[in-house]
Design a protein around this motif. Structure first.
Motif, PDB file in Angstrom:
ATOM      1  N   LYS A 180       0.693  -1.201  -0.111  1.00 49.83           N
ATOM      2  CA  LYS A 180      -0.170   0.034   0.035  1.00 49.83           C
ATOM      3  C   LYS A 180       0.907   1.195  -0.065  1.00 49.83           C
TER       4      LYS A 180
ATOM      5  N   ALA B 280      -6.414   2.563   2.327  1.00 54.11           N
ATOM      6  CA  ALA B 280      -6.338   1.401   1.756  1.00 54.11           C
ATOM      7  C   ALA B 280      -6.059   0.278   2.449  1.00 54.11           C
TER       8      ALA B 280
ATOM      9  N   GLU C 107      -9.809  -0.619   4.175  1.00 51.68           N
ATOM     10  CA  GLU C 107     -10.840  -1.217   3.003  1.00 51.68           C
ATOM     11  C   GLU C 107     -12.230  -0.941   3.406  1.00 51.68           C
TER      12      GLU C 107
ATOM     13  N   THR D 191      -7.316   3.651  -7.219  1.00 51.45           N
ATOM     14  CA  THR D 191      -6.971   2.198  -7.000  1.00 51.45           C
ATOM     15  C   THR D 191      -7.974   1.400  -6.005  1.00 51.45           C
ATOM     16  N   TYR D 192      -8.431   2.131  -4.851  1.00 47.68           N
ATOM     17  CA  TYR D 192      -9.206   1.320  -3.750  1.00 47.68           C
ATOM     18  C   TYR D 192     -10.478   1.392  -4.425  1.00 47.68           C
ATOM     19  N   SER D 193     -10.971   2.298  -5.268  1.00 48.82           N
ATOM     20  CA  SER D 193     -12.289   2.496  -5.532  1.00 48.82           C
ATOM     21  C   SER D 193     -12.605   1.000  -6.603  1.00 48.82           C
TER      22      SER D 193
ATOM     23  N   ASN E 135     -17.476  -0.906  -3.187  1.00 48.22           N
ATOM     24  CA  ASN E 135     -17.367   0.210  -2.062  1.00 48.22           C
ATOM     25  C   ASN E 135     -17.851   1.436  -2.954  1.00 48.22           C
TER      26      ASN E 135
END
Length: 249
Positions: free
Chosen positions: A127, A160, A163, A190-192, A196
């Motif tokens: 991360k 990140a 989550e 990147t998290y999207s 979520n």
């Protein structure tokens, strides 16, 4: 299966005797990125605090439905376990607690599963590389001696690692230079995912160039007065908020 993640209905709130939110409505589905913009004092940070359950903010009317559950009276830690996350506009410095230990403890608390030191360290390293953070940050005390940009990156690092289902980012881009905004935006994108959603509160258009949001909302005097796409943010950049304020008067 419903894609609706957050449904705010006619939300009113106050701090002491001051009414801040005055009938706010907002719906967020999984897989979406939403931006909230508005003038100072409109209630943007108040909305973030109310969603997270800040004890100074009293809900006087309306509902917050998160994941099909009314969370109006839910405690802060339980909201976090349900999947809500708030990045702070002004992150606190916590001497004596390293970034790694803080995040490993937070992850254990959220998941209710013990995080092995070496397995967690591997995840944390991945991360941090994404956010172009040096490995040494993991051993530093949380936010102590961090620059403004480092503090904001650290908030995205928390997102990140933890989550959440819904990440609320309160002015994550304020005080950042172009390179830092690019890196932070990369971490957010990147998290999207389809599972979520992200709600970004901002004063600036620059982060929109990188995030490509699904919706932009204008918040004025405790209400969302207009919703549109990125073009709405460009309209504000050109004309300001006066037009929206006049619509309320």
């Amino acid at each position: 299966m419903s894609k609706k993640l957050l449904d705010i209905k006619n939300l009113h709130s106050r701090v002491e005797e001051a009414e801040i939110l005055k009938g706010l409505n907002l719906q967020i589905n999984k897989g979406e990125i939403h931006i909230i913009m508005g003038p100072n004092g409109a209630g943007k940070s108040t909305l973030a605090n109310v969603l997270m359950g800040h004890p100074k903010h009293e809900i006087t009317d309306g509902e917050i439905i998160f994941n099909d559950e009314n969370i109006n009276d839910l405690e802060v830690n339980k909201r976090a376990k349900e999947g809500l996350f708030l990045s702070f506009q002004y992150p606190e410095e916590i001497p004596g607690v390293t970034v790694e230990n803080f995040l490993r403890t937070a992850k254990s608390s959220i998941t209710e599963e013990k995080q092995g030191i070496f397995a967690f360290r591997k995840i944390l390293k991945e991360k941090m590389e994404l956010l172009e953070m040096d490995e040494s940050y993991a051993t530093r005390y949380l936010n102590q001696g961090f620059s403004g940009g480092e503090k904001k990156k650290n908030e995205i690092l928390q997102m990140a690692v933890l989550e959440p289902k819904l990440a609320i980012l309160d002015e994550t881009d304020s005080g950042l230079d172009i390179d830092a905004i690019r890196i932070v935006s990369k971490g957010v994108k990147t998290y999207s995912s389809d599972d979520n959603a992200i709600l970004v509160i901002t004063h600036y258009n620059k982060i929109l160039d990188y995030l490509e949001p699904d919706f932009v909302h204008i918040l004025v005097d405790g209400k969302i007065v207009k919703t549109g796409g990125v073009e709405l943010a460009h309209e504000i950049e050109e004309k300001g908020y006066e037009e929206f304020k006049r619509e309320l008067s």
